[in-house]
Design a protein around this motif. Structure first.
Motif, PDB file in Angstrom:
ATOM      1  N   ARG A   1       0.818  -1.218   0.000  1.00 51.12           N
ATOM      2  CA  ARG A   1       0.000   0.000   0.000  1.00 51.12           C
ATOM      3  C   ARG A   1       0.852   1.268   0.000  1.00 51.12           C
ATOM      4  O   ARG A   1       1.750   1.436   0.818  1.00 51.12           O
ATOM      5  CB  ARG A   1      -0.943   0.002   1.196  1.00 51.12           C
ATOM      6  N   ASN A   2       0.537   2.168  -0.933  1.00 49.18           N
ATOM      7  CA  ASN A   2       1.270   3.411  -1.081  1.00 49.18           C
ATOM      8  C   ASN A   2       0.266   4.507  -1.428  1.00 49.18           C
ATOM      9  O   ASN A   2      -0.495   4.377  -2.389  1.00 49.18           O
ATOM     10  CB  ASN A   2       2.327   3.276  -2.178  1.00 49.18           C
ATOM     11  N   GLN A   3       0.249   5.566  -0.636  1.00 44.93           N
ATOM     12  CA  GLN A   3      -0.745   6.613  -0.814  1.00 44.93           C
ATOM     13  C   GLN A   3      -0.422   7.580  -1.947  1.00 44.93           C
ATOM     14  O   GLN A   3      -1.199   8.486  -2.236  1.00 44.93           O
ATOM     15  CB  GLN A   3      -0.913   7.396   0.501  1.00 44.93           C
ATOM     16  N   ASP A   4       0.720   7.387  -2.593  1.00 42.21           N
ATOM     17  CA  ASP A   4       1.108   8.303  -3.659  1.00 42.21           C
ATOM     18  C   ASP A   4       0.920   7.733  -5.058  1.00 42.21           C
ATOM     19  O   ASP A   4       0.693   8.479  -6.013  1.00 42.21           O
ATOM     20  CB  ASP A   4       2.576   8.728  -3.491  1.00 42.21           C
TER      21      ASP A   4
ATOM     22  N   ASN B   1      -4.973  -2.494  -3.702  1.00 43.25           N
ATOM     23  CA  ASN B   1      -3.740  -2.178  -2.971  1.00 43.25           C
ATOM     24  C   ASN B   1      -3.150  -0.837  -3.387  1.00 43.25           C
ATOM     25  O   ASN B   1      -2.287  -0.301  -2.691  1.00 43.25           O
ATOM     26  CB  ASN B   1      -2.686  -3.271  -3.194  1.00 43.25           C
ATOM     27  N   TRP B   2      -3.561  -0.321  -4.525  1.00 42.90           N
ATOM     28  CA  TRP B   2      -3.021   0.946  -4.997  1.00 42.90           C
ATOM     29  C   TRP B   2      -3.819   2.102  -4.408  1.00 42.90           C
ATOM     30  O   TRP B   2      -4.955   1.927  -3.949  1.00 42.90           O
ATOM     31  CB  TRP B   2      -3.051   0.981  -6.526  1.00 42.90           C
ATOM     32  N   ALA B   3      -3.274   3.289  -4.411  1.00 35.38           N
ATOM     33  CA  ALA B   3      -3.925   4.443  -3.794  1.00 35.38           C
ATOM     34  C   ALA B   3      -5.212   4.802  -4.533  1.00 35.38           C
ATOM     35  O   ALA B   3      -5.193   5.010  -5.744  1.00 35.38           O
ATOM     36  CB  ALA B   3      -2.980   5.641  -3.785  1.00 35.38           C
ATOM     37  N   GLY B   4      -6.305   4.884  -3.799  1.00 32.44           N
ATOM     38  CA  GLY B   4      -7.574   5.288  -4.389  1.00 32.44           C
ATOM     39  C   GLY B   4      -8.165   4.232  -5.299  1.00 32.44           C
ATOM     40  O   GLY B   4      -7.590   3.169  -5.521  1.00 32.44           O
TER      41      GLY B   4
ATOM     42  N   ASN C   1       2.183   8.856 -10.090  1.00 37.12           N
ATOM     43  CA  ASN C   1       2.740   9.201  -8.793  1.00 37.12           C
ATOM     44  C   ASN C   1       2.428  10.664  -8.507  1.00 37.12           C
ATOM     45  O   ASN C   1       2.938  11.568  -9.174  1.00 37.12           O
ATOM     46  CB  ASN C   1       4.258   8.958  -8.796  1.00 37.12           C
TER      47      ASN C   1
ATOM     48  N   SER D   1      -1.131   5.769  -7.724  1.00 35.21           N
ATOM     49  CA  SER D   1      -2.512   5.358  -8.022  1.00 35.21           C
ATOM     50  C   SER D   1      -2.581   4.707  -9.393  1.00 35.21           C
ATOM     51  O   SER D   1      -1.708   4.905 -10.244  1.00 35.21           O
ATOM     52  CB  SER D   1      -3.457   6.564  -7.972  1.00 35.21           C
TER      53      SER D   1
END
Length: 334
Positions: free
Chosen positions: A38-41, A274-277, A64, A43
């Motif tokens: 998981r990475n919030q940057d 698992n990706w942001a948003g 990114n 998507s």
């Protein structure tokens, strides 16, 4: 929740026979897409997914949103695999470490991923135990069965108690033969840089695991479906029109004939979460291969786009369920 919709491809001609049961089946394995911790940057802007019996193609656009580059490990996890002496499992190329002929590119440039393989038995990692005896981690390696049966009796008894081996039920040269019982956990992975404020296009291809049965595993003529039939209908979103189409074929055929055989393809959609948003633009295309075959799967707003293709398009898509595809293949007269 993914709204369920059953697609029915009507037959051009209804010329084959009634339902028959058999016990010859091959299990499918559920493969899926790329996984990122998981990475919030980072998507997923787009995912274009194509599924057929011969190939799965996935084209992504990632973005990114951070002010700095993000370096992260991206993985393609393969399904857990076990050599089952009682049934067959559909593996495209069991003698290769790359069972599904997996390939990946980033912005058109090929990537050579690393492969991690671990063996698990009884919930414990037993990789070192196997390699310490010179045994390959993959239970599908053609040399594994010979190698484990060449072990001394003390080791075989120990491995039986640990759940690494199972009695194959066969005698070889008058001695009991053993088969591998461990689970193979394999993952392709590589490190990827996601440039700050930019998009990157990633594509991967592989051959799917296609399971099957020599006939059909449900009764479309039943007034009161069994619990097994009902579960089958829910899994593949079979609706009344689909069952009636199948029933019309069966009613015209002689008893104990085989007008259809089932094939199954599974795809793990939920890794996309698992990706942001959400996935901003999602497109699914399923190709059934033959215009005379029937297809049923769950989706929302699915449309037929060609003689063999079906398409679903969604925006801001959160994959909450995996995809299971049912194909009824026509057994055509020679």
């Amino acid at each position: 929740m993914l709204k369920r919709l059953c697609l029915t491809a009507l037959l051009a001609s209804l010329t084959y026979s009634s339902m028959s049961w058999a016990n010859d089946s091959t299990a499918s394995l559920a493969t899926g897409g790329l996984v990122l911790l998981r990475n919030q940057d980072v998507s997923m802007q787009q995912e274009d997914l194509f599924i057929s019996e011969k190939q799965v193609r996935v084209d992504y656009v990632f973005s990114n949103s951070a002010k700095e580059d993000v370096e992260s490990v991206v993985a393609f996890p393969m399904p857990d695999m076990r050599l089952d002496t009682q049934s067959m499992v559909s593996i495209p190329d069991p003698q290769s470490d790359n069972f599904f002929d997996f390939t990946v590119t980033a912005d058109g440039q090929p990537i050579k991923p690393q492969l991690q393989q671990r063996a698990v038995a009884g919930g414990l990692d037993v990789t070192d135990i196997l390699t310490g005896k010179g045994i390959a981690v993959s239970p599908f390696d053609s040399k594994v069965i010979a190698a484990i049966n060449a072990l001394d009796d003390s080791t075989k008894n120990d491995w039986m108690s640990r759940g690494l081996l199972v009695d194959s039920g066969e005698l070889v040269d008058g001695k009991l033969s053993y088969a591998p019982a461990w689970i193979l956990k394999a993952t392709f992975w590589w490190s990827m840089k996601f440039p700050a404020g930019k998009e990157i296009r990633v594509s991967h291809r592989y051959t799917p695991s296609v399971g099957g049965f020599v006939a059909i595993r449900f009764d479309p003529l039943a007034k009161t479906p069994s619990a097994e039939d009902a579960a089958h209908a829910r899994k593949y979103c079979r609706d009344r029109d689909f069952d009636q189409t199948v029933a019309k074929v069966l009613q015209k055929e002689a008893p104990n004939s085989y007008p259809f055989r089932e094939s199954w393809i599974s795809y793990v959609l939920t890794t996309g979460a698992n990706w942001a948003g959400p996935i901003q633009k999602f497109k699914l295309t399923v190709d059934k291969g033959d215009p005379d075959d029937l297809i049923s799967f769950c989706g929302t707003g699915v449309k037929k786009t060609g003689p063999t293709t079906f398409e679903m398009i969604a925006t801001d898509f959160w994959p909450t369920e995996d995809l299971n595809i049912l194909l009824l293949k026509r057994n055509k007269a020679p």
